[in-house]
Design a protein around this motif. Sequence first.
Motif, PDB file in Angstrom:
ATOM      1  N   MET A   1       1.559   4.786 -15.091  1.00 55.43           N
ATOM      2  CA  MET A   1       0.521   4.500 -16.083  1.00 55.43           C
ATOM      3  C   MET A   1      -0.794   4.144 -15.395  1.00 55.43           C
ATOM      4  SD  MET A   1       2.710   2.503 -19.059  1.00 55.43           S
ATOM      5  CE  MET A   1       1.515   1.252 -19.136  1.00 55.43           C
ATOM      6  N   HIS A   2      -0.716   3.419 -14.293  1.00 58.18           N
ATOM      7  CA  HIS A   2      -1.921   3.063 -13.537  1.00 58.18           C
ATOM      8  C   HIS A   2      -2.574   4.308 -12.960  1.00 58.18           C
ATOM      9  CE1 HIS A   2      -3.982   2.156  -9.725  1.00 58.18           C
ATOM     10  NE2 HIS A   2      -4.463   1.130 -10.382  1.00 58.18           N
ATOM     11  N   ASP A   3      -1.774   5.203 -12.385  1.00 58.17           N
ATOM     12  CA  ASP A   3      -2.316   6.400 -11.750  1.00 58.17           C
ATOM     13  C   ASP A   3      -2.961   7.356 -12.749  1.00 58.17           C
ATOM     14  OD1 ASP A   3      -1.565   5.445  -9.320  1.00 58.17           O
ATOM     15  OD2 ASP A   3       0.177   6.755  -9.078  1.00 58.17           O
ATOM     16  N   ARG A   4      -2.507   7.319 -14.004  1.00 57.48           N
ATOM     17  CA  ARG A   4      -3.123   8.173 -15.029  1.00 57.48           C
ATOM     18  C   ARG A   4      -4.531   7.719 -15.374  1.00 57.48           C
ATOM     19  NH1 ARG A   4       1.229   7.816 -19.432  1.00 57.48           N
ATOM     20  NH2 ARG A   4       2.974   7.996 -18.027  1.00 57.48           N
ATOM     21  N   THR A   5      -4.777   6.417 -15.330  1.00 56.68           N
ATOM     22  CA  THR A   5      -6.063   5.889 -15.791  1.00 56.68           C
ATOM     23  C   THR A   5      -7.010   5.518 -14.660  1.00 56.68           C
ATOM     24  OG1 THR A   5      -5.164   3.650 -15.894  1.00 56.68           O
ATOM     25  CG2 THR A   5      -5.032   4.993 -17.898  1.00 56.68           C
ATOM     26  N   SER A   6      -6.525   5.398 -13.449  1.00 58.38           N
ATOM     27  CA  SER A   6      -7.362   4.948 -12.337  1.00 58.38           C
ATOM     28  C   SER A   6      -7.760   6.117 -11.437  1.00 58.38           C
ATOM     29  CB  SER A   6      -6.599   3.907 -11.509  1.00 58.38           C
ATOM     30  OG  SER A   6      -7.370   3.504 -10.409  1.00 58.38           O
ATOM     31  N   LYS A   7      -8.931   6.006 -10.835  1.00 60.95           N
ATOM     32  CA  LYS A   7      -9.373   7.044  -9.896  1.00 60.95           C
ATOM     33  C   LYS A   7      -8.632   6.949  -8.572  1.00 60.95           C
ATOM     34  CE  LYS A   7     -14.046   7.483 -11.714  1.00 60.95           C
ATOM     35  NZ  LYS A   7     -15.476   7.350 -11.421  1.00 60.95           N
ATOM     36  N   THR A   8      -8.279   5.721  -8.174  1.00 59.93           N
ATOM     37  CA  THR A   8      -7.572   5.507  -6.918  1.00 59.93           C
ATOM     38  C   THR A   8      -6.087   5.312  -7.214  1.00 59.93           C
ATOM     39  OG1 THR A   8      -9.517   4.343  -6.091  1.00 59.93           O
ATOM     40  CG2 THR A   8      -7.502   4.121  -4.827  1.00 59.93           C
TER      41      THR A   8
ATOM     42  N   VAL B   1      -1.715   0.986   0.587  1.00 58.66           N
ATOM     43  CA  VAL B   1      -2.059   1.098   2.006  1.00 58.66           C
ATOM     44  C   VAL B   1      -3.324   0.305   2.314  1.00 58.66           C
ATOM     45  CG1 VAL B   1      -2.793   2.707   3.801  1.00 58.66           C
ATOM     46  CG2 VAL B   1      -0.897   3.309   2.311  1.00 58.66           C
ATOM     47  N   LEU B   2      -4.358   0.432   1.489  1.00 61.63           N
ATOM     48  CA  LEU B   2      -5.602  -0.296   1.741  1.00 61.63           C
ATOM     49  C   LEU B   2      -5.409  -1.808   1.617  1.00 61.63           C
ATOM     50  CD1 LEU B   2      -8.190   1.980  -0.113  1.00 61.63           C
ATOM     51  CD2 LEU B   2      -7.784   1.777   2.348  1.00 61.63           C
TER      52      LEU B   2
END
Length: 163
Positions: free
Chosen positions: A82-89, A96-97
């Motif tokens: 769900m995070h990856d669908r809405t976030s650019k990163t 890793v960062l």
Amino acid sequence: MNLFKRTKKITDERVENVRNKIYKEMYYVILAICLVSALFKLYKYGAGSGELYLEFAILVGGGLYYLARSIFLGVLWDEVEMHDRTSKTPMSKKTVLGTVALALIIAIFMGVNSAVSYADGSSQGVWYFVLVSFVSVMIYLPILLLFFGGIYLLAKKIGMKNT
């Protein structure tokens, strides 16, 4: 003679959500009490005493339990998707960062501590800072990457298996 046979209860979704909200609030209250108790013991007994074992076990154990349950139920991977669908990163890059940033913070802290505590002059202090910081990054970065990356990959593997 069905004494031990359980019948399936009919539950209301609203009641379950409210009950889960109460459990979540209760967990936060317990964490706050443990934190206040730990800070009080640090103030009263000092940092060198071994009085914080119970608070440490409750704080770390609760977090590890939540992490393990969310991984094995597949909830963590669902949150990542769900995070990856809405976030650019993507979360993998943030993991890793964040790990690199944590390793650098630990290295800088240890380098400053070493330079302030053990150096006789400013040039020796700079040398101690650079040397200890570099060695700390070389030690902590792989360990933290294995730890946080391992958790991420485990959550991914179990989450993919559950879908």
